[in-house]
Write a protein that holds these residues in place. Structure first.
Motif, PDB file in Angstrom:
ATOM      1  N   ALA A 112       0.831  -1.206   0.000  1.00 18.22           N
ATOM      2  CA  ALA A 112       0.000   0.000   0.000  1.00 18.22           C
ATOM      3  C   ALA A 112       0.866   1.256   0.000  1.00 18.22           C
ATOM      4  O   ALA A 112       0.568   2.236  -0.704  1.00 18.22           O
ATOM      5  N   THR A 113       1.961   1.236   0.777  1.00 11.14           N
ATOM      6  CA  THR A 113       2.849   2.404   0.816  1.00 11.14           C
ATOM      7  C   THR A 113       3.515   2.621  -0.531  1.00 11.14           C
ATOM      8  O   THR A 113       3.625   3.758  -1.016  1.00 11.14           O
ATOM      9  N   VAL A 114       3.958   1.533  -1.165  1.00 10.13           N
ATOM     10  CA  VAL A 114       4.580   1.656  -2.485  1.00 10.13           C
ATOM     11  C   VAL A 114       3.577   2.211  -3.495  1.00 10.13           C
ATOM     12  O   VAL A 114       3.897   3.085  -4.311  1.00 10.13           O
ATOM     13  N   SER A 115       2.343   1.705  -3.437  1.00  5.40           N
ATOM     14  CA  SER A 115       1.311   2.186  -4.359  1.00  5.40           C
ATOM     15  C   SER A 115       1.074   3.681  -4.178  1.00  5.40           C
ATOM     16  O   SER A 115       0.990   4.436  -5.151  1.00  5.40           O
ATOM     17  N   ARG A 116       0.988   4.113  -2.927  1.00  3.37           N
ATOM     18  CA  ARG A 116       0.777   5.537  -2.670  1.00  3.37           C
ATOM     19  C   ARG A 116       1.985   6.368  -3.106  1.00  3.37           C
ATOM     20  O   ARG A 116       1.833   7.459  -3.657  1.00  3.37           O
ATOM     21  N   ALA A 117       3.178   5.845  -2.844  1.00  3.38           N
ATOM     22  CA  ALA A 117       4.384   6.593  -3.204  1.00  3.38           C
ATOM     23  C   ALA A 117       4.487   6.789  -4.711  1.00  3.38           C
ATOM     24  O   ALA A 117       4.900   7.854  -5.189  1.00  3.38           O
ATOM     25  N   LEU A 118       4.104   5.774  -5.480  1.00  2.00           N
ATOM     26  CA  LEU A 118       4.157   5.891  -6.940  1.00  2.00           C
ATOM     27  C   LEU A 118       3.147   6.910  -7.459  1.00  2.00           C
ATOM     28  O   LEU A 118       3.286   7.418  -8.573  1.00  2.00           O
ATOM     29  N   ARG A 119       2.116   7.204  -6.646  1.00  2.00           N
ATOM     30  CA  ARG A 119       1.123   8.215  -7.027  1.00  2.00           C
ATOM     31  C   ARG A 119       1.380   9.549  -6.331  1.00  2.00           C
ATOM     32  O   ARG A 119       0.534  10.440  -6.373  1.00  2.00           O
ATOM     33  N   HIS A 120       2.547   9.668  -5.672  1.00  3.82           N
ATOM     34  CA  HIS A 120       2.916  10.905  -4.972  1.00  3.82           C
ATOM     35  C   HIS A 120       1.830  11.332  -3.992  1.00  3.82           C
ATOM     36  O   HIS A 120       1.391  12.483  -3.982  1.00  3.82           O
ATOM     37  N   HIS A 121       1.382  10.389  -3.173  1.00  8.39           N
ATOM     38  CA  HIS A 121       0.325  10.693  -2.215  1.00  8.39           C
ATOM     39  C   HIS A 121       0.810  11.762  -1.240  1.00  8.39           C
ATOM     40  O   HIS A 121       1.920  11.672  -0.702  1.00  8.39           O
ATOM     41  N   PRO A 122      -0.005  12.816  -0.979  1.00  8.07           N
ATOM     42  CA  PRO A 122       0.460  13.922  -0.126  1.00  8.07           C
ATOM     43  C   PRO A 122       0.721  13.519   1.319  1.00  8.07           C
ATOM     44  O   PRO A 122       1.408  14.245   2.045  1.00  8.07           O
ATOM     45  N   ALA A 123       0.184  12.374   1.779  1.00  8.10           N
ATOM     46  CA  ALA A 123       0.410  11.958   3.163  1.00  8.10           C
ATOM     47  C   ALA A 123       1.805  11.377   3.374  1.00  8.10           C
ATOM     48  O   ALA A 123       2.243  11.212   4.515  1.00  8.10           O
ATOM     49  N   LEU A 124       2.511  11.055   2.288  1.00  4.77           N
ATOM     50  CA  LEU A 124       3.837  10.451   2.403  1.00  4.77           C
ATOM     51  C   LEU A 124       4.928  11.508   2.258  1.00  4.77           C
ATOM     52  O   LEU A 124       4.769  12.469   1.496  1.00  4.77           O
ATOM     53  N   PRO A 125       6.047  11.341   2.955  1.00  6.75           N
ATOM     54  CA  PRO A 125       7.166  12.273   2.782  1.00  6.75           C
ATOM     55  C   PRO A 125       7.693  12.232   1.352  1.00  6.75           C
ATOM     56  O   PRO A 125       7.683  11.180   0.696  1.00  6.75           O
ATOM     57  N   SER A 126       8.172  13.366   0.897  1.00  9.97           N
ATOM     58  CA  SER A 126       8.720  13.435  -0.464  1.00  9.97           C
ATOM     59  C   SER A 126       9.898  12.484  -0.631  1.00  9.97           C
ATOM     60  O   SER A 126      10.084  11.890  -1.705  1.00  9.97           O
ATOM     61  N   ALA A 127      10.698  12.304   0.438  1.00  8.75           N
ATOM     62  CA  ALA A 127      11.861  11.417   0.351  1.00  8.75           C
ATOM     63  C   ALA A 127      11.438   9.976   0.093  1.00  8.75           C
ATOM     64  O   ALA A 127      12.092   9.246  -0.668  1.00  8.75           O
ATOM     65  N   THR A 128      10.333   9.545   0.719  1.00  3.16           N
ATOM     66  CA  THR A 128       9.844   8.182   0.501  1.00  3.16           C
ATOM     67  C   THR A 128       9.384   7.995  -0.940  1.00  3.16           C
ATOM     68  O   THR A 128       9.705   6.987  -1.585  1.00  3.16           O
ATOM     69  N   CYS A 129       8.642   8.964  -1.442  1.00  2.91           N
ATOM     70  CA  CYS A 129       8.163   8.879  -2.832  1.00  2.91           C
ATOM     71  C   CYS A 129       9.336   8.820  -3.805  1.00  2.91           C
ATOM     72  O   CYS A 129       9.324   8.045  -4.769  1.00  2.91           O
ATOM     73  N   GLU A 130      10.369   9.622  -3.549  1.00  2.00           N
ATOM     74  CA  GLU A 130      11.522   9.647  -4.439  1.00  2.00           C
ATOM     75  C   GLU A 130      12.300   8.334  -4.363  1.00  2.00           C
ATOM     76  O   GLU A 130      12.771   7.816  -5.384  1.00  2.00           O
ATOM     77  N   ALA A 131      12.430   7.755  -3.154  1.00  2.00           N
ATOM     78  CA  ALA A 131      13.144   6.481  -3.004  1.00  2.00           C
ATOM     79  C   ALA A 131      12.423   5.364  -3.744  1.00  2.00           C
ATOM     80  O   ALA A 131      13.046   4.523  -4.405  1.00  2.00           O
ATOM     81  N   VAL A 132      11.100   5.350  -3.654  1.00  2.00           N
ATOM     82  CA  VAL A 132      10.319   4.330  -4.357  1.00  2.00           C
ATOM     83  C   VAL A 132      10.447   4.521  -5.867  1.00  2.00           C
ATOM     84  O   VAL A 132      10.594   3.547  -6.624  1.00  2.00           O
ATOM     85  N   ARG A 133      10.408   5.758  -6.319  1.00  2.00           N
ATOM     86  CA  ARG A 133      10.526   6.017  -7.758  1.00  2.00           C
ATOM     87  C   ARG A 133      11.873   5.546  -8.295  1.00  2.00           C
ATOM     88  O   ARG A 133      11.948   4.913  -9.355  1.00  2.00           O
ATOM     89  N   ARG A 134      12.960   5.840  -7.544  1.00  2.00           N
ATOM     90  CA  ARG A 134      14.290   5.416  -7.988  1.00  2.00           C
ATOM     91  C   ARG A 134      14.407   3.896  -8.024  1.00  2.00           C
ATOM     92  O   ARG A 134      14.962   3.321  -8.971  1.00  2.00           O
ATOM     93  N   ALA A 135      13.875   3.238  -6.989  1.00  2.00           N
ATOM     94  CA  ALA A 135      13.937   1.769  -6.954  1.00  2.00           C
ATOM     95  C   ALA A 135      13.139   1.166  -8.102  1.00  2.00           C
ATOM     96  O   ALA A 135      13.546   0.162  -8.702  1.00  2.00           O
ATOM     97  N   ALA A 136      11.999   1.763  -8.425  1.00  2.00           N
ATOM     98  CA  ALA A 136      11.182   1.263  -9.533  1.00  2.00           C
ATOM     99  C   ALA A 136      11.952   1.348 -10.845  1.00  2.00           C
ATOM    100  O   ALA A 136      11.900   0.424 -11.677  1.00  2.00           O
ATOM    101  N   GLU A 137      12.694   2.436 -11.042  1.00  2.00           N
ATOM    102  CA  GLU A 137      13.492   2.573 -12.258  1.00  2.00           C
ATOM    103  C   GLU A 137      14.629   1.556 -12.288  1.00  2.00           C
ATOM    104  O   GLU A 137      14.906   0.945 -13.329  1.00  2.00           O
ATOM    105  N   GLU A 138      15.294   1.366 -11.145  1.00  2.00           N
ATOM    106  CA  GLU A 138      16.428   0.436 -11.099  1.00  2.00           C
ATOM    107  C   GLU A 138      15.996  -1.007 -11.348  1.00  2.00           C
ATOM    108  O   GLU A 138      16.690  -1.771 -12.032  1.00  2.00           O
ATOM    109  N   LEU A 139      14.840  -1.398 -10.791  1.00  2.00           N
ATOM    110  CA  LEU A 139      14.373  -2.780 -10.938  1.00  2.00           C
ATOM    111  C   LEU A 139      13.594  -3.000 -12.228  1.00  2.00           C
ATOM    112  O   LEU A 139      13.259  -4.134 -12.568  1.00  2.00           O
ATOM    113  N   GLY A 140      13.278  -1.919 -12.926  1.00  2.00           N
ATOM    114  CA  GLY A 140      12.523  -2.056 -14.172  1.00  2.00           C
ATOM    115  C   GLY A 140      11.042  -2.282 -13.962  1.00  2.00           C
ATOM    116  O   GLY A 140      10.378  -2.908 -14.797  1.00  2.00           O
ATOM    117  N   TYR A 141      10.497  -1.761 -12.868  1.00  2.00           N
ATOM    118  CA  TYR A 141       9.063  -1.928 -12.607  1.00  2.00           C
ATOM    119  C   TYR A 141       8.250  -1.081 -13.581  1.00  2.00           C
ATOM    120  O   TYR A 141       8.548   0.088 -13.815  1.00  2.00           O
TER     121      TYR A 141
END
Length: 348
Positions: free
Chosen positions: A21-50
């Motif tokens: 659920a946290t990953v799903s929200r982070a990929l949608r830049h949910h305002p309740a999540l810290p910007s750092a978390t959203c950015e970390a998830v985005r970078r990991a998604a690019e690295e793993l090819g998600y």
């Protein structure tokens, strides 16, 4: 040999040690999540090819659209120091925004800019505490770039505003308004109409009124020479000097002060240019001109925010869009060429 299995959201969550659920929200830049978390998830998604599954994304979007939105709020940020008859125009836009937001199932607050004591961080915290997801920026004046958390909210801007990134925009169709005003002015028998708008507001609008006047002048009066546009300081004496030098038979303007200046520009019983208002429904007098539908502009802002929230779009859009509302002609007495008039109030 089988191709490698695609990386799933569950794989991404396990890799990061986060819940799905946290990953799903982070990929949608949910305002309740810290910007750092959203950015970390985005970078990991690019690295793993998600890559998100478009069919699942469409299904989830439909499900989210069916959820009740009573707890989701919108906000309108407006300029507290607006001057002249533009205040009523902004009130009409706020009213249209709030009415349409309520129809769509939201509650919309209106707050002045700048915030009390300049507490921009406090304003953002209040938005988050009230679960505000979408913001309508209405003619906010800024002498610097606005330092707002663009990534946390959905945004719509009224007109062209300095200090903001390229966001979705709503506004009146300036080119159509000027064209309609010029066509009707020529139909009234005028041959040399002119434009007078405050230079400060024009710069904030990207000189769009002057540009629309210039372009329509060339189309409608191709052999009439250079279009007369008042560019001097916004003062009666300067306007009077320009008027005597240019000698137009009609003046298109956005404010009532031009009507008073025209009254004072020549002695009684002298021929005066027609006054054509480019925002006639904002005037205190029943003058001829184009009515701008300010409530419809506010309603369009609420609709654009609703669309972004339904699609879970936040932040600065990759391809910002602009939605404009056309004006309509309003007949009226005003000042007519060849007709003497003694005061601005007599035009009413």
């Amino acid at each position: 040999m089988k191709p490698p299995a695609p990386v799933t959201m569950s794989d991404l969550a396990r890799h990061l040690g986060l819940s799905t659920a946290t990953v799903s929200r982070a990929l949608r830049h949910h305002p309740a999540l810290p910007s750092a978390t959203c950015e970390a998830v985005r970078r990991a998604a690019e690295e793993l090819g998600y890559r998100p599954n478009p069919m699942i994304g469409a299904l989830m979007s439909q499900l989210r659209q069916r959820r009740p939105r009573a707890l989701v709020n919108l906000a309108c940020l407006y300029a507290e120091e607006s001057a002249g008859n533009l205040v009523q125009a902004e009130r009409d836009m706020v009213a249209g925004f709030q009415a349409e937001a309520a129809r769509l199932g939201y509650h919309a607050d209106a707050e002045p800019w700048p915030p009390p004591a300049g507490d921009e961080d406090g304003l953002v915290r209040r938005w988050q505490a009230r679960n505000v997801r979408g913001i309508f920026l209405l003619n906010v004046r800024a002498d610097r770039n606005l330092n707002l958390p663009w990534e946390k909210f959905s945004w719509v801007v009224a007109g062209n505003m300095a200090g903001t990134p390229a966001l979705h925009r709503v506004g009146n169709e300036i080119h159509q308004i000027v064209k309609l005003a010029l066509e009707e002015t020529l139909r009234l028998g005028c041959h040399r109409p002119a434009l007078a708008v405050p230079l400060t507001g024009e710069r904030r609008q990207g000189l769009r009124w002057a540009g629309a006047f210039y372009g329509n002048w060339l189309d409608l009066l191709p052999n009439a020479g250079e279009p007369p546009i008042f560019r001097g300081p916004w003062h009666e004496d300067t306007f009077r000097q320009w008027l005597h030098a240019v000698r137009p038979d009609a003046v298109l303007a956005l404010t009532d002060d031009v009507l008073a200046w025209l009254e004072h520009a020549a002695p009684a019983n002298a021929l005066k240019p027609r006054f054509i208002h480019l925002a006639a429904n904002s005037s205190r007098f029943p003058v001829p001109g184009v009515c701008q539908d300010f409530p419809a502009v506010g309603a369009a802002a609420a609709q654009m925010l609703d669309g972004q929230l339904r699609r879970n779009e936040r932040g600065i859009p990759a391809e910002p869009t602009t939605l404009t509302v056309a004006g309509r002609w309003q007949p009226g007495p005003g000042l007519a060429s060849g007709t003497p008039s003694n005061s601005a109030s007599s035009a009413a």
